[in-house]
Write an enzyme that holds these catalytic residues in place. Structure first.
Site, PDB file in Angstrom:
ATOM      1  N   LYS A  48       0.832  -1.209   0.000  1.00 46.77           N
ATOM      2  CA  LYS A  48       0.000   0.000   0.000  1.00 46.77           C
ATOM      3  C   LYS A  48       0.870   1.262   0.000  1.00 46.77           C
ATOM      4  N   GLY A  75       9.616 -21.049  16.582  1.00 41.04           N
ATOM      5  CA  GLY A  75       8.947 -21.829  17.623  1.00 41.04           C
ATOM      6  C   GLY A  75       8.523 -23.172  17.076  1.00 41.04           C
ATOM      7  N   GLY A  80      -0.135 -14.561 -13.267  1.00 41.83           N
ATOM      8  CA  GLY A  80      -1.240 -14.591 -12.307  1.00 41.83           C
ATOM      9  C   GLY A  80      -1.915 -13.233 -12.195  1.00 41.83           C
ATOM     10  N   VAL A 122      -4.754 -10.843  -6.902  1.00 37.81           N
ATOM     11  CA  VAL A 122      -4.675  -9.596  -6.162  1.00 37.81           C
ATOM     12  C   VAL A 122      -3.257  -9.015  -6.212  1.00 37.81           C
ATOM     13  N   SER A 126       3.011 -14.523  -9.203  1.00 32.44           N
ATOM     14  CA  SER A 126       2.020 -14.317  -8.127  1.00 32.44           C
ATOM     15  C   SER A 126       0.819 -15.193  -8.436  1.00 32.44           C
ATOM     16  N   ARG A 175      -0.899 -18.414  -2.710  1.00 34.68           N
ATOM     17  CA  ARG A 175      -0.016 -18.677  -1.571  1.00 34.68           C
ATOM     18  C   ARG A 175      -0.382 -20.023  -0.949  1.00 34.68           C
ATOM     19  N   ASP A 185      -3.666 -17.414   7.713  1.00 33.31           N
ATOM     20  CA  ASP A 185      -3.386 -18.009   6.405  1.00 33.31           C
ATOM     21  C   ASP A 185      -3.057 -19.495   6.477  1.00 33.31           C
ATOM     22  N   HIS A 226     -23.452  15.146   2.054  1.00 34.16           N
ATOM     23  CA  HIS A 226     -23.312  15.612   0.676  1.00 34.16           C
ATOM     24  C   HIS A 226     -22.259  16.708   0.614  1.00 34.16           C
TER      25      HIS A 226
HETATM   26  P1  FAD Z   1       1.662 -14.097   8.333  1.00 30.94           P
HETATM   27  O1  FAD Z   1       1.405 -12.655   8.178  1.00 30.94           O
HETATM   28  O2  FAD Z   1       2.276 -14.833   7.201  1.00 30.94           O
HETATM   29  O3  FAD Z   1       2.570 -14.236   9.628  1.00 30.94           O
HETATM   30  C1  FAD Z   1       3.121 -15.442  10.039  1.00 30.94           C
HETATM   31  C2  FAD Z   1       4.370 -15.135  10.816  1.00 30.94           C
HETATM   32  O4  FAD Z   1       4.808 -16.318  11.480  1.00 30.94           O
HETATM   33  C3  FAD Z   1       5.545 -14.696   9.940  1.00 30.94           C
HETATM   34  O5  FAD Z   1       6.248 -13.660  10.557  1.00 30.94           O
HETATM   35  C4  FAD Z   1       6.400 -15.959   9.867  1.00 30.94           C
HETATM   36  O6  FAD Z   1       7.766 -15.700   9.576  1.00 30.94           O
HETATM   37  C5  FAD Z   1       6.199 -16.477  11.276  1.00 30.94           C
HETATM   38  N1  FAD Z   1       6.493 -17.897  11.452  1.00 30.94           N
HETATM   39  C6  FAD Z   1       6.202 -18.936  10.648  1.00 30.94           C
HETATM   40  N2  FAD Z   1       6.581 -20.102  11.202  1.00 30.94           N
HETATM   41  C7  FAD Z   1       7.124 -19.775  12.401  1.00 30.94           C
HETATM   42  C8  FAD Z   1       7.684 -20.536  13.459  1.00 30.94           C
HETATM   43  N3  FAD Z   1       7.731 -21.868  13.408  1.00 30.94           N
HETATM   44  N4  FAD Z   1       8.167 -19.873  14.536  1.00 30.94           N
HETATM   45  C9  FAD Z   1       8.115 -18.526  14.623  1.00 30.94           C
HETATM   46  N5  FAD Z   1       7.581 -17.764  13.654  1.00 30.94           N
HETATM   47  C10 FAD Z   1       7.090 -18.386  12.564  1.00 30.94           C
HETATM   48  N6  FAD Z   1      -4.249  -8.994   3.175  1.00 30.94           N
HETATM   49  C11 FAD Z   1      -5.143  -8.018   3.404  1.00 30.94           C
HETATM   50  O7  FAD Z   1      -6.086  -8.229   4.165  1.00 30.94           O
HETATM   51  N7  FAD Z   1      -5.005  -6.776   2.841  1.00 30.94           N
HETATM   52  C12 FAD Z   1      -3.986  -6.491   1.991  1.00 30.94           C
HETATM   53  O8  FAD Z   1      -3.894  -5.377   1.496  1.00 30.94           O
HETATM   54  C13 FAD Z   1      -3.045  -7.505   1.708  1.00 30.94           C
HETATM   55  N8  FAD Z   1      -2.008  -7.261   0.898  1.00 30.94           N
HETATM   56  C14 FAD Z   1      -1.098  -8.247   0.652  1.00 30.94           C
HETATM   57  C15 FAD Z   1      -0.065  -7.988  -0.235  1.00 30.94           C
HETATM   58  C16 FAD Z   1       0.866  -8.956  -0.517  1.00 30.94           C
HETATM   59  C17 FAD Z   1       1.988  -8.666  -1.471  1.00 30.94           C
HETATM   60  C18 FAD Z   1       0.779 -10.226   0.133  1.00 30.94           C
HETATM   61  C19 FAD Z   1       1.809 -11.289  -0.106  1.00 30.94           C
HETATM   62  C20 FAD Z   1      -0.243 -10.507   1.013  1.00 30.94           C
HETATM   63  C21 FAD Z   1      -1.205  -9.508   1.264  1.00 30.94           C
HETATM   64  N9  FAD Z   1      -2.284  -9.741   2.118  1.00 30.94           N
HETATM   65  C22 FAD Z   1      -3.201  -8.763   2.342  1.00 30.94           C
HETATM   66  C23 FAD Z   1      -2.460 -11.041   2.800  1.00 30.94           C
HETATM   67  C24 FAD Z   1      -1.946 -10.940   4.247  1.00 30.94           C
HETATM   68  O9  FAD Z   1      -0.597 -10.547   4.222  1.00 30.94           O
HETATM   69  C25 FAD Z   1      -2.098 -12.263   4.937  1.00 30.94           C
HETATM   70  O10 FAD Z   1      -3.429 -12.722   4.840  1.00 30.94           O
HETATM   71  C26 FAD Z   1      -1.751 -12.122   6.420  1.00 30.94           C
HETATM   72  O11 FAD Z   1      -0.433 -11.690   6.562  1.00 30.94           O
HETATM   73  C27 FAD Z   1      -1.929 -13.457   7.146  1.00 30.94           C
HETATM   74  O12 FAD Z   1      -1.596 -13.289   8.486  1.00 30.94           O
HETATM   75  P2  FAD Z   1      -1.044 -14.494   9.360  1.00 30.94           P
HETATM   76  O13 FAD Z   1      -0.827 -13.945  10.717  1.00 30.94           O
HETATM   77  O14 FAD Z   1      -1.914 -15.669   9.202  1.00 30.94           O
HETATM   78  O15 FAD Z   1       0.353 -14.905   8.692  1.00 30.94           O
HETATM   79  P1  NAI Z   2      -4.562 -14.965  -6.049  1.00 27.17           P
HETATM   80  O1  NAI Z   2      -5.157 -16.245  -5.642  1.00 27.17           O
HETATM   81  O2  NAI Z   2      -5.261 -13.702  -5.748  1.00 27.17           O
HETATM   82  O3  NAI Z   2      -4.307 -14.957  -7.617  1.00 27.17           O
HETATM   83  C1  NAI Z   2      -3.513 -15.916  -8.247  1.00 27.17           C
HETATM   84  C2  NAI Z   2      -3.873 -15.932  -9.718  1.00 27.17           C
HETATM   85  O4  NAI Z   2      -2.920 -16.711 -10.395  1.00 27.17           O
HETATM   86  C3  NAI Z   2      -5.246 -16.548  -9.979  1.00 27.17           C
HETATM   87  O5  NAI Z   2      -5.982 -15.716 -10.838  1.00 27.17           O
HETATM   88  C4  NAI Z   2      -4.911 -17.877 -10.618  1.00 27.17           C
HETATM   89  O6  NAI Z   2      -5.877 -18.326 -11.536  1.00 27.17           O
HETATM   90  C5  NAI Z   2      -3.597 -17.547 -11.302  1.00 27.17           C
HETATM   91  N1  NAI Z   2      -2.730 -18.697 -11.582  1.00 27.17           N
HETATM   92  C6  NAI Z   2      -2.551 -19.800 -10.816  1.00 27.17           C
HETATM   93  N2  NAI Z   2      -1.650 -20.612 -11.399  1.00 27.17           N
HETATM   94  C7  NAI Z   2      -1.258 -20.004 -12.549  1.00 27.17           C
HETATM   95  C8  NAI Z   2      -0.331 -20.338 -13.559  1.00 27.17           C
HETATM   96  N3  NAI Z   2       0.365 -21.468 -13.519  1.00 27.17           N
HETATM   97  N4  NAI Z   2      -0.179 -19.476 -14.585  1.00 27.17           N
HETATM   98  C9  NAI Z   2      -0.882 -18.335 -14.641  1.00 27.17           C
HETATM   99  N5  NAI Z   2      -1.769 -17.954 -13.698  1.00 27.17           N
HETATM  100  C10 NAI Z   2      -1.946 -18.787 -12.661  1.00 27.17           C
HETATM  101  O7  NAI Z   2      -3.086 -14.995  -5.450  1.00 27.17           O
HETATM  102  P2  NAI Z   2      -1.973 -13.866  -5.296  1.00 27.17           P
HETATM  103  O8  NAI Z   2      -2.249 -12.717  -6.183  1.00 27.17           O
HETATM  104  O9  NAI Z   2      -0.686 -14.581  -5.405  1.00 27.17           O
HETATM  105  O10 NAI Z   2      -2.172 -13.398  -3.816  1.00 27.17           O
HETATM  106  C11 NAI Z   2      -2.173 -14.358  -2.754  1.00 27.17           C
HETATM  107  C12 NAI Z   2      -3.169 -14.002  -1.716  1.00 27.17           C
HETATM  108  O11 NAI Z   2      -2.689 -12.917  -0.946  1.00 27.17           O
HETATM  109  C13 NAI Z   2      -4.500 -13.505  -2.275  1.00 27.17           C
HETATM  110  O12 NAI Z   2      -5.356 -14.570  -2.573  1.00 27.17           O
HETATM  111  C14 NAI Z   2      -5.035 -12.713  -1.147  1.00 27.17           C
HETATM  112  O13 NAI Z   2      -5.675 -13.575  -0.251  1.00 27.17           O
HETATM  113  C15 NAI Z   2      -3.780 -12.139  -0.512  1.00 27.17           C
HETATM  114  N6  NAI Z   2      -3.617 -10.753  -0.946  1.00 27.17           N
HETATM  115  C16 NAI Z   2      -4.558  -9.843  -0.569  1.00 27.17           C
HETATM  116  C17 NAI Z   2      -4.467  -8.542  -0.959  1.00 27.17           C
HETATM  117  C18 NAI Z   2      -5.540  -7.596  -0.571  1.00 27.17           C
HETATM  118  O14 NAI Z   2      -6.352  -7.948   0.287  1.00 27.17           O
HETATM  119  N7  NAI Z   2      -5.609  -6.399  -1.154  1.00 27.17           N
HETATM  120  C19 NAI Z   2      -3.334  -8.048  -1.753  1.00 27.17           C
HETATM  121  C20 NAI Z   2      -2.428  -9.094  -2.138  1.00 27.17           C
HETATM  122  C21 NAI Z   2      -2.565 -10.385  -1.718  1.00 27.17           C
END
Ligand code: FAD
Ligand code: NAI
Length: 477
Positions: free
Chosen positions: A59, A123, A192, A195, A281, A284, A324, A456
């Site tokens: 962001k 952990g 991909g 998002v 991308s 995940r 996640d 408004h």
């Molecule tokens: P994580 O955030 O993955 O945290 C897990 C933590 O546990 C990490 O620090 C990891 O290193 C640690 N860990 C793992 N195993 C161990 C262990 N054995 N011991 C100690 N530590 C450990 N979601 C949104 O809602 N809005 C968004 O705008 C958004 N943007 C995103 C953009 C990108 C590029 C990506 C990749 C994801 C985005 N997401 C977004 C998704 C969001 O990041 C995840 O859904 C969220 O982080 C999940 O939270 P979590 O706590 O389950 O796991």
């Molecule tokens: P995604 O699931 O949003 O999109 C992955 C895309 O890749 C899909 O459209 C899928 O059909 C495509 N795909 C899969 N295999 C493929 C292949 N072999 N070749 C071409 N296309 C293929 O996953 P993304 O973008 O990697 O993000 C992971 C997750 O992180 C999201 O699902 C979301 O939950 C979270 N996220 C959330 C954000 C937000 O809330 N604004 C921002 C970024 C990530």
């Protein structure tokens, strides 16, 4: 009690884990949180994927790149001329990094404030439960052996690999690499159209890349309401994103300073496209390595997620899992909600998470946001519904902002008028969607929304008008 014996140990300090730890501590439990993420200098960086390589840095870059695009293309319309507009990518990345560190530090501060003991390290379960509780080892600089009455697993997710393609974060990038490109690539490929692909593709397109997105599925944004997805495809294409659906990648061949992608297009024609950088991308996958799941007997499902019931209970007594690493949307706020709910359940309270009211946002321009059911889901389920739609083109605030693309759409039950879904593509959709979430949580009807006085001029008037439109009586369109 030894200072290594805890009521609750949370493994993982992302939004699911750190919030679960804070809530557990608020409820009076002796709580520890273990997280292994480190800054470049080795210091702890709690906050997980979200804070370090996800929500927050993406962001930050979306904001910076939007400013750049506005300065280059939109300001002139407002009578503001900028001569010698220049881009300093290093400074932009440094700002993003600063925002990340502010968030890491904020979480460390919250741990202190709430008396959560933080361990920086990995952990893992070291075996089955003993009399003192679950045995948990912390490996890392602060090695320790802990016991926990309750364990919350919140270890998050990692990028899904594309088979046969190595991520080097120089030429071929995952989300971490896509957030740290030191210069704007001329030709950027994205595998991909999800998002991450759309958000990161937007960032680098705004900064000057020619972006090509290759999506495997034949439809664009299949999980999104069809009308919204159609509008998004039109607008993103107009902005310059080249989006190819139905693309099958056959090979990715990195060379010295570029990468060739061989793929078959929707018509079955083979293509070779050369990019300067390639973002992969494609979703995940759950992250459980290093957790010692086997040692404890923690059950994972066929896709590697920690298996949980509707209340985040695993197969082991007093072991929970959130975020996640378990089923459901991979969203930070879903992880947080589950973290709070689990802490409250541990305290004998009634935590609750309803996936149907978890909002989704894609932070492109225009933003896309939705909650509840899409029109295609309602059709498939045979639910009779009414739909009301209002375009931002007819909203005064949107015109004043100079951002009139998109619309708000509200879907309501044909018999009861209860709101079943809200879908927005347009300015500030991420903020507007909250009204739909609140309405749905309160079981509101479209008439309820239509009868509420909205300020408004405001974008939220489009929501009210969409609610009026459900009954065919929009006032301004
Ligand atoms: P994580 O955030 O993955 O945290 C897990 C933590 O546990 C990490 O620090 C990891 O290193 C640690 N860990 C793992 N195993 C161990 C262990 N054995 N011991 C100690 N530590 C450990 N979601 C949104 O809602 N809005 C968004 O705008 C958004 N943007 C995103 C953009 C990108 C590029 C990506 C990749 C994801 C985005 N997401 C977004 C998704 C969001 O990041 C995840 O859904 C969220 O982080 C999940 O939270 P979590 O706590 O389950 O796991
Ligand atoms: P995604 O699931 O949003 O999109 C992955 C895309 O890749 C899909 O459209 C899928 O059909 C495509 N795909 C899969 N295999 C493929 C292949 N072999 N070749 C071409 N296309 C293929 O996953 P993304 O973008 O990697 O993000 C992971 C997750 O992180 C999201 O699902 C979301 O939950 C979270 N996220 C959330 C954000 C937000 O809330 N604004 C921002 C970024 C990530």
């Amino acid at each position: 009690m030894a200072d290594t014996a805890f009521d609750v140990v949370v493994i993982g300090g992302g939004p699911g884990g750190y919030i679960a730890a804070i809530r557990a501590a608020q409820l009076g439990f002796r709580t520890a949180c273990i997280d292994d993420w480190s800054r470049a200098d080795g210091k702890p960086a709690p906050g997980g994927t979200c804070t370090n390589v996800g929500c927050i840095p993406s962001k930050a870059l979306l904001q910076s790149s939007e400013h750049f695009e506005h300065a280059g293309h939109a300001f002139a319309d407002h009578g503001i001329e900028i001569k010698g507009l220049a881009l300093d990518v290093a400074r932009m990345l440094a700002r993003k990094d600063k925002v990340v560190v502010q968030n890491n530090d904020g979480i460390l501060h919250l741990f202190k404030k709430n008396k959560v003991t933080f361990f920086h390290g990995t952990g893992s379960f070291t075996g089955p439960r003993i009399d003192a509780g679950w045995p948990i080892a912390v490996a890392g600089a602060a090695a320790a052996a802990l016991t926990a009455t309750h364990v919350v697993v919140a270890t998050g997710s990692k990028p899904r690999p594309l088979p046969g393609v190595a991520i080097d974060n120089r030429l071929v990038l995952d989300n971490a690499g896509a957030l740290a490109l030191p210069a704007v690539p001329k030709r950027l490929g994205v595998v991909g159209a999800g998002v991450i692909g759309l958000e990161m593709g937007s960032v680098w397109r705004r900064l000057g890349s020619q972006v090509t997105v290759l999506e495997a599925l034949p439809v664009f944004l299949g999980a999104v309401d069809e009308a919204v997805a159609k509008e998004a495809l039109k607008l993103f294409t107009r902005q310059g994103l080249a989006i190819h659906t139905g693309a099958a990648i056959t090979a990715v061949t990195p060379a010295k300073n570029e990468v060739k992608v061989s793929w078959t297009d929707a018509a079955g024609k083979t293509q070779d496209t050369v990019f300067d950088r390639l973002i992969v991308s494609i979703g995940r996958v759950p992250h459980t390595s290093g957790l010692g799941a086997e040692a404890a007997g923690l059950r994972l499902d066929a896709r590697g997620f920690v298996e949980v019931d509707a209340e985040c209970r695993t197969n082991l007594p007093q072991v929970w899992a959130v975020g996640d690493v378990v089923r459901g949307p991979m969203l930070a706020h879903k992880a947080e909600e589950e973290g709070v709910a689990v802490a409250e359940r541990i305290a004998g309270q009634h935590g609750h998470v309803d996936f149907n009211t978890v909002p989704w946002v894609i932070y492109t321009a225009p933003e896309i946001a939705w909650v509840g059911q899409t029109e295609q889901q309602l059709k498939a389920a045979g639910v009779a519904y009414r739909s009301g739609k209002f375009p931002f083109l007819a909203n005064g605030r949107a015109r004043a902002l100079g951002d009139t693309s998109g619309f708000v759409k509200i879907l309501a039950d044909a018999t009861t008028d209860r709101i079943l879904g809200m879908h927005v593509i347009g300015p500030m959709a991420s903020e507007l969607i909250s009204e739909g979430v609140v309405a749905m949580e309160f079981g509101a009807s479209s008439e309820d929304l239509a009868r509420i006085c909205h300020a408004h001029p405001s974008l939220s008037e489009a929501t009210r008008e969409a609610a009026l439109a459900v009954d065919g009586r929009a006032l301004n369109f």
